[in-house]
Design a protein around this motif. Structure first.
Motif, PDB file in Angstrom:
ATOM      1  N   ARG A 188       0.876  -1.173   0.000  1.00 23.26           N
ATOM      2  CA  ARG A 188       0.000   0.000   0.000  1.00 23.26           C
ATOM      3  C   ARG A 188       0.904   1.211   0.000  1.00 23.26           C
ATOM      4  NH1 ARG A 188       0.318   3.790   3.228  1.00 23.26           N
ATOM      5  NH2 ARG A 188      -0.958   3.498   5.034  1.00 23.26           N
TER       6      ARG A 188
ATOM      7  N   CYS B 193       1.973  -5.558   3.048  1.00 18.05           N
ATOM      8  CA  CYS B 193       0.906  -6.367   3.640  1.00 18.05           C
ATOM      9  C   CYS B 193       1.095  -7.793   3.142  1.00 18.05           C
ATOM     10  CB  CYS B 193      -0.460  -5.811   3.243  1.00 18.05           C
ATOM     11  SG  CYS B 193      -0.720  -4.097   3.748  1.00 18.05           S
ATOM     12  N   ARG B 194       1.546  -8.662   4.040  1.00 18.57           N
ATOM     13  CA  ARG B 194       1.862 -10.035   3.651  1.00 18.57           C
ATOM     14  C   ARG B 194       0.656 -10.954   3.682  1.00 18.57           C
ATOM     15  NH1 ARG B 194       6.573 -10.377   7.798  1.00 18.57           N
ATOM     16  NH2 ARG B 194       4.981  -9.110   8.784  1.00 18.57           N
TER      17      ARG B 194
ATOM     18  N   GLU C   1      -3.685  -8.203   7.011  1.00 17.05           N
ATOM     19  CA  GLU C   1      -2.840  -7.006   7.131  1.00 17.05           C
ATOM     20  C   GLU C   1      -3.300  -5.927   6.161  1.00 17.05           C
ATOM     21  OE1 GLU C   1       1.142  -8.451   6.471  1.00 17.05           O
ATOM     22  OE2 GLU C   1       1.483  -8.748   8.613  1.00 17.05           O
ATOM     23  N   LEU C   2      -3.649  -6.320   4.930  1.00 16.92           N
ATOM     24  CA  LEU C   2      -4.132  -5.359   3.949  1.00 16.92           C
ATOM     25  C   LEU C   2      -5.464  -4.773   4.409  1.00 16.92           C
ATOM     26  CD1 LEU C   2      -3.828  -3.921   1.244  1.00 16.92           C
ATOM     27  CD2 LEU C   2      -4.916  -5.912   0.164  1.00 16.92           C
TER      28      LEU C   2
ATOM     29  N   ASP D  93      -6.624  -4.471   7.494  1.00 16.37           N
ATOM     30  CA  ASP D  93      -6.389  -3.582   8.639  1.00 16.37           C
ATOM     31  C   ASP D  93      -5.801  -2.242   8.198  1.00 16.37           C
ATOM     32  OD1 ASP D  93      -7.335  -5.616  10.265  1.00 16.37           O
ATOM     33  OD2 ASP D  93      -5.337  -6.246  10.926  1.00 16.37           O
ATOM     34  N   THR D  94      -4.873  -2.280   7.255  1.00 13.95           N
ATOM     35  CA  THR D  94      -4.241  -1.060   6.762  1.00 13.95           C
ATOM     36  C   THR D  94      -5.252  -0.164   6.061  1.00 13.95           C
ATOM     37  OG1 THR D  94      -2.098  -2.160   6.537  1.00 13.95           O
ATOM     38  CG2 THR D  94      -2.427  -0.161   5.236  1.00 13.95           C
TER      39      THR D  94
END
Length: 73
Positions: A32, A47-48, A52-53, A55-56
């Motif tokens: 991102r 973002c692995r 994670e993506l 949440d970001t």
């Protein structure tokens, strides 16, 4: 469990309108990018996992909403 594609679909409208954000696939997941201003100055988050993506982007959207509609005390 959501896939990366599910997350991108969920945030599609936000990503279309937030001209300062870009989400790109890479070999480790997704990146991102946030353009912090002129000249182009990117802040990147790797973002692995789809979580994670999610949440970001959820955090980015919350900040966007706060900037557009600040709470007044």
């Amino acid at each position: 469990m959501q896939s990366f594609e599910d997350v991108l679909r969920e945030f599609e409208d936000f990503l279309q309108t937030a001209s300062y954000l870009e989400v790109l696939p890479c070999r480790w997941g997704y990146v991102r990018l946030f353009n912090e201003g002129a000249p182009i100055n990117f802040y990147a988050v790797l973002c692995r996992t789809p979580q994670e993506l999610y949440d970001t982007l959820e955090n980015d959207l919350a900040i966007e909403k706060e900037v557009q509609n600040p709470q007044r005390d």
